[in-house]
Design a protein around this motif. Sequence first.
Motif, PDB file in Angstrom:
ATOM      1  N   ARG A 219       0.843  -1.191  -0.039  1.00  0.00           N
ATOM      2  CA  ARG A 219       0.063   0.030   0.050  1.00  0.00           C
ATOM      3  C   ARG A 219       0.897   1.358   0.031  1.00  0.00           C
ATOM      4  N   ARG A 220       1.923   1.277   0.858  1.00  0.00           N
ATOM      5  CA  ARG A 220       2.812   2.425   0.904  1.00  0.00           C
ATOM      6  C   ARG A 220       3.698   2.561  -0.508  1.00  0.00           C
ATOM      7  N   ARG A 221       3.809   1.265  -0.939  1.00  0.00           N
ATOM      8  CA  ARG A 221       4.900   1.667  -2.248  1.00  0.00           C
ATOM      9  C   ARG A 221       3.805   1.940  -3.424  1.00  0.00           C
ATOM     10  N   PHE A 222       2.721   1.523  -3.275  1.00  0.00           N
ATOM     11  CA  PHE A 222       1.691   1.985  -4.221  1.00  0.00           C
ATOM     12  C   PHE A 222       1.504   3.228  -4.253  1.00  0.00           C
ATOM     13  N   ARG A 223       1.227   3.849  -2.995  1.00  0.00           N
ATOM     14  CA  ARG A 223       0.979   5.296  -2.932  1.00  0.00           C
ATOM     15  C   ARG A 223       2.141   6.097  -3.480  1.00  0.00           C
ATOM     16  N   LYS A 224       3.376   5.848  -3.217  1.00  0.00           N
ATOM     17  CA  LYS A 224       4.805   6.520  -3.774  1.00  0.00           C
ATOM     18  C   LYS A 224       4.588   6.323  -5.108  1.00  0.00           C
ATOM     19  N   LEU A 225       4.425   5.036  -6.012  1.00  0.00           N
ATOM     20  CA  LEU A 225       4.307   4.859  -7.374  1.00  0.00           C
ATOM     21  C   LEU A 225       3.134   5.882  -7.885  1.00  0.00           C
ATOM     22  N   LEU A 226       2.212   5.928  -7.083  1.00  0.00           N
ATOM     23  CA  LEU A 226       1.097   6.756  -7.724  1.00  0.00           C
ATOM     24  C   LEU A 226       1.408   8.339  -7.769  1.00  0.00           C
ATOM     25  N   GLN A 227       2.068   8.629  -6.718  1.00  0.00           N
ATOM     26  CA  GLN A 227       2.645  10.003  -6.465  1.00  0.00           C
ATOM     27  C   GLN A 227       3.613  10.336  -7.610  1.00  0.00           C
ATOM     28  N   PHE A 228       4.570   9.610  -7.948  1.00  0.00           N
ATOM     29  CA  PHE A 228       5.539   9.768  -8.917  1.00  0.00           C
ATOM     30  C   PHE A 228       4.756  10.001 -10.232  1.00  0.00           C
ATOM     31  N   MET A 229       3.704   8.922 -10.526  1.00  0.00           N
ATOM     32  CA  MET A 229       3.277   8.952 -11.911  1.00  0.00           C
ATOM     33  C   MET A 229       2.340  10.487 -12.161  1.00  0.00           C
ATOM     34  N   LEU A 230       1.742  10.795 -10.904  1.00  0.00           N
ATOM     35  CA  LEU A 230       0.840  11.963 -11.086  1.00  0.00           C
ATOM     36  C   LEU A 230       1.643  13.283 -11.021  1.00  0.00           C
ATOM     37  N   ASN A 231       2.864  13.206 -10.476  1.00  0.00           N
ATOM     38  CA  ASN A 231       3.683  14.495 -10.604  1.00  0.00           C
ATOM     39  C   ASN A 231       4.636  14.543 -11.505  1.00  0.00           C
ATOM     40  N   LEU A 232       4.634  13.433 -12.335  1.00  0.00           N
ATOM     41  CA  LEU A 232       5.647  13.686 -13.593  1.00  0.00           C
ATOM     42  C   LEU A 232       5.262  14.501 -14.497  1.00  0.00           C
ATOM     43  N   ASP A 233       6.347  15.470 -14.903  1.00  0.00           N
ATOM     44  CA  ASP A 233       5.996  16.500 -15.801  1.00  0.00           C
ATOM     45  C   ASP A 233       7.035  16.183 -16.917  1.00  0.00           C
TER      46      ASP A 233
ATOM     47  N   GLU B  89       0.571  -8.122  -7.539  1.00  0.00           N
ATOM     48  CA  GLU B  89      -0.958  -7.688  -7.622  1.00  0.00           C
ATOM     49  C   GLU B  89      -0.909  -6.196  -7.797  1.00  0.00           C
ATOM     50  N   VAL B  90      -0.210  -5.386  -7.504  1.00  0.00           N
ATOM     51  CA  VAL B  90      -0.092  -3.906  -7.514  1.00  0.00           C
ATOM     52  C   VAL B  90       0.042  -3.820  -9.040  1.00  0.00           C
ATOM     53  N   ILE B  91       1.006  -4.644  -9.923  1.00  0.00           N
ATOM     54  CA  ILE B  91       1.271  -4.337 -11.229  1.00  0.00           C
ATOM     55  C   ILE B  91       0.343  -4.596 -12.219  1.00  0.00           C
ATOM     56  N   GLU B  92      -0.576  -5.853 -11.670  1.00  0.00           N
ATOM     57  CA  GLU B  92      -1.535  -6.322 -12.340  1.00  0.00           C
ATOM     58  C   GLU B  92      -2.793  -5.286 -12.391  1.00  0.00           C
ATOM     59  N   PHE B  93      -3.295  -4.635 -11.186  1.00  0.00           N
ATOM     60  CA  PHE B  93      -4.421  -3.749 -11.385  1.00  0.00           C
ATOM     61  C   PHE B  93      -4.014  -2.472 -11.724  1.00  0.00           C
ATOM     62  N   THR B  94      -2.952  -2.115 -11.593  1.00  0.00           N
ATOM     63  CA  THR B  94      -2.402  -0.761 -12.055  1.00  0.00           C
ATOM     64  C   THR B  94      -2.439  -0.649 -13.600  1.00  0.00           C
TER      65      THR B  94
ATOM     66  N   ILE C 130       6.231   6.487 -20.394  1.00  0.00           N
ATOM     67  CA  ILE C 130       5.308   7.514 -20.748  1.00  0.00           C
ATOM     68  C   ILE C 130       3.894   7.089 -20.901  1.00  0.00           C
ATOM     69  N   GLN C 131       3.794   6.114 -21.715  1.00  0.00           N
ATOM     70  CA  GLN C 131       2.438   5.875 -22.438  1.00  0.00           C
ATOM     71  C   GLN C 131       1.373   5.221 -21.072  1.00  0.00           C
ATOM     72  N   THR C 132       1.962   4.531 -20.149  1.00  0.00           N
ATOM     73  CA  THR C 132       1.169   4.150 -19.075  1.00  0.00           C
ATOM     74  C   THR C 132       0.822   5.296 -18.088  1.00  0.00           C
ATOM     75  N   ILE C 133       1.905   6.110 -17.877  1.00  0.00           N
ATOM     76  CA  ILE C 133       1.699   7.206 -16.903  1.00  0.00           C
ATOM     77  C   ILE C 133       0.760   8.152 -17.459  1.00  0.00           C
ATOM     78  N   GLN C 134       0.449   8.287 -18.672  1.00  0.00           N
ATOM     79  CA  GLN C 134      -0.389   9.229 -19.323  1.00  0.00           C
ATOM     80  C   GLN C 134      -1.799   8.641 -19.272  1.00  0.00           C
ATOM     81  N   ARG C 135      -1.808   7.130 -19.423  1.00  0.00           N
ATOM     82  CA  ARG C 135      -3.161   6.512 -19.046  1.00  0.00           C
ATOM     83  C   ARG C 135      -3.419   6.441 -17.537  1.00  0.00           C
ATOM     84  N   ILE C 136      -2.547   6.490 -16.829  1.00  0.00           N
ATOM     85  CA  ILE C 136      -2.875   6.597 -15.281  1.00  0.00           C
ATOM     86  C   ILE C 136      -3.374   7.921 -14.870  1.00  0.00           C
ATOM     87  N   LYS C 137      -2.813   9.034 -15.536  1.00  0.00           N
ATOM     88  CA  LYS C 137      -3.080  10.220 -15.304  1.00  0.00           C
ATOM     89  C   LYS C 137      -4.779  10.487 -15.833  1.00  0.00           C
ATOM     90  N   LEU C 138      -4.854   9.968 -16.986  1.00  0.00           N
ATOM     91  CA  LEU C 138      -6.453  10.324 -17.586  1.00  0.00           C
ATOM     92  C   LEU C 138      -7.219   9.458 -16.356  1.00  0.00           C
TER      93      LEU C 138
END
Length: 442
Positions: free
Chosen positions: A135-149, A178-183, A201-209
């Motif tokens: 959960r902690r790692r997923f939050r860090k991963l999500l934060q990185f993806m959403l903040n990436l510019d 499990e995290v890789i799969e649902f992400t 970048i392709q996946t990060i753009q999809r996660i941002k959307l």
Amino acid sequence: MQEFDFIVLGTGLKECILSGIMSVSGKKVLHIDRNSYYGGESASISPLEEIYKKFQISEPPISMGRGKDWNVDLIPKFLLANGMLVKILLYTEVTRYLDFKVVEGSYVFKAGKVHKLPSTEAEIQTSDLMGMFDRRRFRKLLQFMLNLDERDPRTYHDMDPQKTTMREVFHHFDVGTEVIEFTGHAMALHCSDDYLDQPCIQTIQRIKLYSESLARYNNSPYLYPLYGMGELPQGFARLSAEYGGTYLLNRQVDNIVMENGKAVGVKSGGEFFRCKHLICDPSYVPDRVKKVGRVIRVICLLNHPIKNTNDASSCQIIIPQTQVNRKSDIYICMVSHTHSVASEGMYVASVSTTVETSNPEKEVQPGLALLEPIMQKFVSISNFMVPLDDGRRSQIFVSRSYDATTHFEAECNDIKDMYRRITGTELCFCGVQRQSYDNNNE
């Protein structure tokens, strides 16, 4: 003899969107459909008796309620709230003709059970999709993806988004399978694991959307139109007509007239209509498309919500491929009487996937098992067709068939690609106003 800039064959969603956009930009458009209704393959069928007739099943039982209360999508899909299709709706102002409801939940299948995808910080903390450390790692991963510019290398964390693969990003954050799969499958909405070895970048753009869509309404990132998906092509047809587009329904196309390898018009019902460009779905030009796969869809009528979805009146469930030893994910979407597509207390669910074996019905069994008991099933297996060429030489621009997913991202990419091939320019909705849309939705 009448002359048009565009003749469009078929009133599927993609054809209607392109015809609407061309009409708005001042082009003269003629739209012909062999059917008496709008929507083509992506129509919503009403009353209920009609879908029983279409699938050659005897009359629906009285317990189904009034037939006219039903609008059953042949190809059910949801719209990402911040996705391309919503941008097209806003740009063309087709939102005037439609009302949407937010889909109640987004779920993923893991280890034989349906789990809610976390949509808030609190849900991440309590999600049973992952263990405490993940959960902690997923939050860090999500934060990185959403903040990436992309314009700011300081946000890269030494991972160039154009060169680093998504597999390397997951490895960097040390997240479990499990995290890789649902992400990858339920948030980025990838259909296979090929994305792991492509630039992240392709996946990060999809996660941002996904996250931007989720941020609009909190419950889920998806929207669904009241009265069914068939409302969308009808909305764009109204738009085209408003801007001078001409419609001929229930008209057979006798043949496409070619001169020097180029389409110059269409003969229909003894009349000849001239055009500069032709747009159509694959069924109108069988010699200009090839089959690259098959899709199975099973529409199911239920008198109960799906188990383990907190009695949601609408939801999406994705069964990632590895959970059921497949190459393709299985998709489930459900809507109900609250969306004006079924009678009181009734639900319409659909299970779809890309066919991989000679027994397609067995392939969707894991999805159907989640819906039991099922009152009635309608099974369709269709070919997935793609055009043989880009259409520039012949001026015949053919759309691709609809895929097995329950969202519109692939369809929107096809619309953008067709628009680019037809006009030579990008389809852009810069500075789209959202006001009318936000005021129009609950």
